[in-house]
Design an enzyme around this catalytic site. Structure first.
Site, PDB file in Angstrom:
ATOM      1  N   LYS A  22       0.834  -1.210   0.000  1.00 18.03           N
ATOM      2  CA  LYS A  22       0.000   0.000   0.000  1.00 18.03           C
ATOM      3  C   LYS A  22       0.865   1.256   0.000  1.00 18.03           C
ATOM      4  CE  LYS A  22      -1.323   2.143   3.590  1.00 18.03           C
ATOM      5  NZ  LYS A  22      -1.919   2.838   4.748  1.00 18.03           N
ATOM      6  N   ASN A  23       1.890   1.277   0.840  1.00 19.01           N
ATOM      7  CA  ASN A  23       2.701   2.484   0.994  1.00 19.01           C
ATOM      8  C   ASN A  23       3.624   2.731  -0.192  1.00 19.01           C
ATOM      9  OD1 ASN A  23       1.522   3.114   3.432  1.00 19.01           O
ATOM     10  ND2 ASN A  23       3.115   2.129   4.659  1.00 19.01           N
ATOM     11  N   CYS A 116      -5.157   8.226  10.124  1.00 17.35           N
ATOM     12  CA  CYS A 116      -5.094   7.663  11.479  1.00 17.35           C
ATOM     13  C   CYS A 116      -4.639   8.706  12.484  1.00 17.35           C
ATOM     14  CB  CYS A 116      -4.133   6.470  11.516  1.00 17.35           C
ATOM     15  SG  CYS A 116      -4.775   4.983  10.755  1.00 17.35           S
ATOM     16  N   ARG A 121       1.546  14.746  12.772  1.00 15.16           N
ATOM     17  CA  ARG A 121       2.403  14.484  11.621  1.00 15.16           C
ATOM     18  C   ARG A 121       2.334  15.701  10.704  1.00 15.16           C
ATOM     19  NH1 ARG A 121       0.689   8.530   9.705  1.00 15.16           N
ATOM     20  NH2 ARG A 121      -1.401   9.264  10.191  1.00 15.16           N
ATOM     21  N   PRO A 122       3.052  16.769  11.056  1.00 11.19           N
ATOM     22  CA  PRO A 122       2.934  18.027  10.323  1.00 11.19           C
ATOM     23  C   PRO A 122       3.479  17.913   8.906  1.00 11.19           C
ATOM     24  CG  PRO A 122       4.743  18.141  11.891  1.00 11.19           C
ATOM     25  CD  PRO A 122       4.022  16.851  12.163  1.00 11.19           C
ATOM     26  N   ASP A 306       5.353   0.834  12.339  1.00  6.51           N
ATOM     27  CA  ASP A 306       4.155   0.138  11.871  1.00  6.51           C
ATOM     28  C   ASP A 306       4.088  -1.313  12.318  1.00  6.51           C
ATOM     29  OD1 ASP A 306       3.082   2.327  10.650  1.00  6.51           O
ATOM     30  OD2 ASP A 306       3.555   1.739   8.602  1.00  6.51           O
ATOM     31  N   ILE A 328       8.724   7.388  17.131  1.00  5.34           N
ATOM     32  CA  ILE A 328       8.285   8.052  15.904  1.00  5.34           C
ATOM     33  C   ILE A 328       7.044   8.908  16.150  1.00  5.34           C
ATOM     34  CG2 ILE A 328       7.653   7.725  13.489  1.00  5.34           C
ATOM     35  CD1 ILE A 328      10.476   6.751  14.203  1.00  5.34           C
ATOM     36  N   ARG A 399      -8.097  -0.323   5.495  1.00  5.50           N
ATOM     37  CA  ARG A 399      -7.245   0.672   4.842  1.00  5.50           C
ATOM     38  C   ARG A 399      -5.900   0.080   4.433  1.00  5.50           C
ATOM     39  NH1 ARG A 399      -5.442   4.664   8.094  1.00  5.50           N
ATOM     40  NH2 ARG A 399      -4.586   5.548   6.193  1.00  5.50           N
TER      41      ARG A 399
END
Length: 422
Positions: A22-23, A116, A121-122, A306, A328, A399
């Site tokens: 997916k990523n 999520c 997470r800027p 993850d 993280i 997802r």
């Protein structure tokens, strides 16, 4: 909403195949905005995030034929460089259309992203990089407005490694005039995969997969035909599931070379992991106790954030106390209260979780809070011998995992999806 129900206590055995990553697929879908003509993506997983990105591309003026594992993306004749809130709020990765849009059309209006809720997470590194390439950036009404008649190559030094930031700037630089150097880049395999695709399109990308990437931009790029790499996080998840439930599982298409940190911790815990032909074999005798292992998450090639939630469940089965440090994201222990409902003994102190393994567990109704947390709750359900586990809000799971309950059932798990019960 659907529910996944698991009746645990069954050993896993058999063979499954890992889906496309997916990523990797998401940024490559965004890269189709960089060219005319039809691009073809193969080995694309059937996931909600893929559907959302496909719909976003349609809104942006692309023609998308989605029939997983193949996606075809072509031009529809009229571009619309605006990514609306209604779609972007569903998935943080939508921010990756920003770079291609401003590079190709000279303007972009993209909603600030959602996804999520696992911590802040800027997108400041994305915006800083585009400004270095010559874009004018404004934030107004919850949207990012970016404009530049033609981006120009420059040196961009990221304050910290960022996967989507690196990918966004790689795509923008592929159509910029001149040479761009990105420093302190994310080194994930999915970044390297995007570099391969951009090279197929005619850009010159060197160093993808290292911390310094050089991109020679082009006036225009070509469409491509590309098969997506296997999903290393899905592979790691099933490795942990096999270890937690006990059993002997063959995993086809698992990219072992991209999972070295996970494999090392599994072996340290007493799990057998090895390559056998085209498969990775994972074995654990359930009568043999697991060893407690400490884990600290880190950017690739370190232990992936993850995989943190899934590994925590494994440590709940281990003898002794393990320490899991999340470096993280600041809010990625939301699965802990749900695991406690099942009997796990876990203490959280800031960014550190102390897991006291070997406690008796039982099935319960639990609530998924994010993508990887939902996978961890399913794995926890596999390990209990008393009562059923029902995982609610499995839209999070959908997802990022293609037919997880079906793959587990193929390995002998008693897992099923119940429609509309959550």
């Amino acid at each position: 909403m659907d529910v996944i129900r698991i009746r645990g206590g069954k050993r896993l055995s058999g063979k499954i195949r890992i889906s496309g990553a997916k990523n990797a697929a998401l940024p490559i879908l965004c890269a189709t905005l960089l060219s005319e003509g039809e691009s073809i993506l193969r080995n694309v997983p059937a996931l909600k995030d893929i559907e959302t990105t496909s719909e976003l591309l349609r809104v942006l003026g692309r023609r998308v034929a989605l029939d997983a594992p193949v996606v075809r993306v072509g031009s529809s004749g009229e571009a619309n460089p605006e990514a609306p809130y209604e779609l972007v709020k569903q998935m943080r990765a939508s921010i990756m259309v920003l770079g291609p849009l401003v590079a190709r059309y000279g303007t972009a209006r993209v909603s600030l992203p959602g996804g999520c809720q696992i911590g802040s997470r800027p997108v400041d590194q994305h915006l800083k990089g585009l400004e270095a390439l010559g874009a004018t950036i404004r934030l107004q009404g919850g949207y990012i407005h970016a404009e530049c008649k033609r981006l120009r190559g420059a040196e961009v030094v990221f304050d910290m490694p960022t996967v989507t930031g690196t990918e966004n700037l790689m795509m923008a630089a592929a159509l910029a005039k001149g040479r761009t150097t990105l420093v302190n880049c994310a080194r994930e395999p999915e970044v390297e995969e995007l570099g391969r695709v951009l090279n197929k399109m005619g850009a010159r990308v060197n160093g993808a997969g290292t911390d310094v990437i050089h991109i020679e931009g082009r006036d225009e790029l070509d469409p491509f035909d590309h098969a997506i790499i296997s999903d290393r996080i899905e592979a790691g998840t099933y490795m942990v599931a096999a270890a937690a439930a006990g059993g002997d599982v063959m995993i086809e298409g698992a990219p072992l070379e991209d999972l070295e940190a996970v494999v090392a911790k599994l072996r340290q815990a007493g799990v057998e992991v090895g390559r056998e032909g085209e498969c990775v074999r994972v074995r654990r005798d359930p009568d043999k106790p697991l060893k407690a292992v400490d884990v600290i998450t880190a950017p690739h090639p370190g232990f992936p954030t993850d995989m943190q939630a899934q590994f925590m469940v494994l440590m709940c089965q281990a003898r002794g106390t393990s320490r899991i440090v999340e470096t993280i994201f600041e809010n990625r222990f939301m699965h802990v209260p749900e695991l406690r409902r099942m009997g796990c003994a876990i203490d959280v102190d800031g960014h550190t979780a102390h897991v006291h393994g070997g406690q008796p567990m039982s099935g319960a109704k639990v609530m998924a809070t994010d993508l990887r947390a939902s996978a961890s709750l399913v794995i926890a359900g596999l390990t209990v011998t008393e009562g059923d586990t029902e995982v609610l809000r499995v839209y999070h799971l959908d997802r990022g995992y293609e037919f997880m309950e079906r793959k587990l059932a193929a390995l002998g798990a008693d897992a099923e999806r119940i429609k509309g019960q959550g």
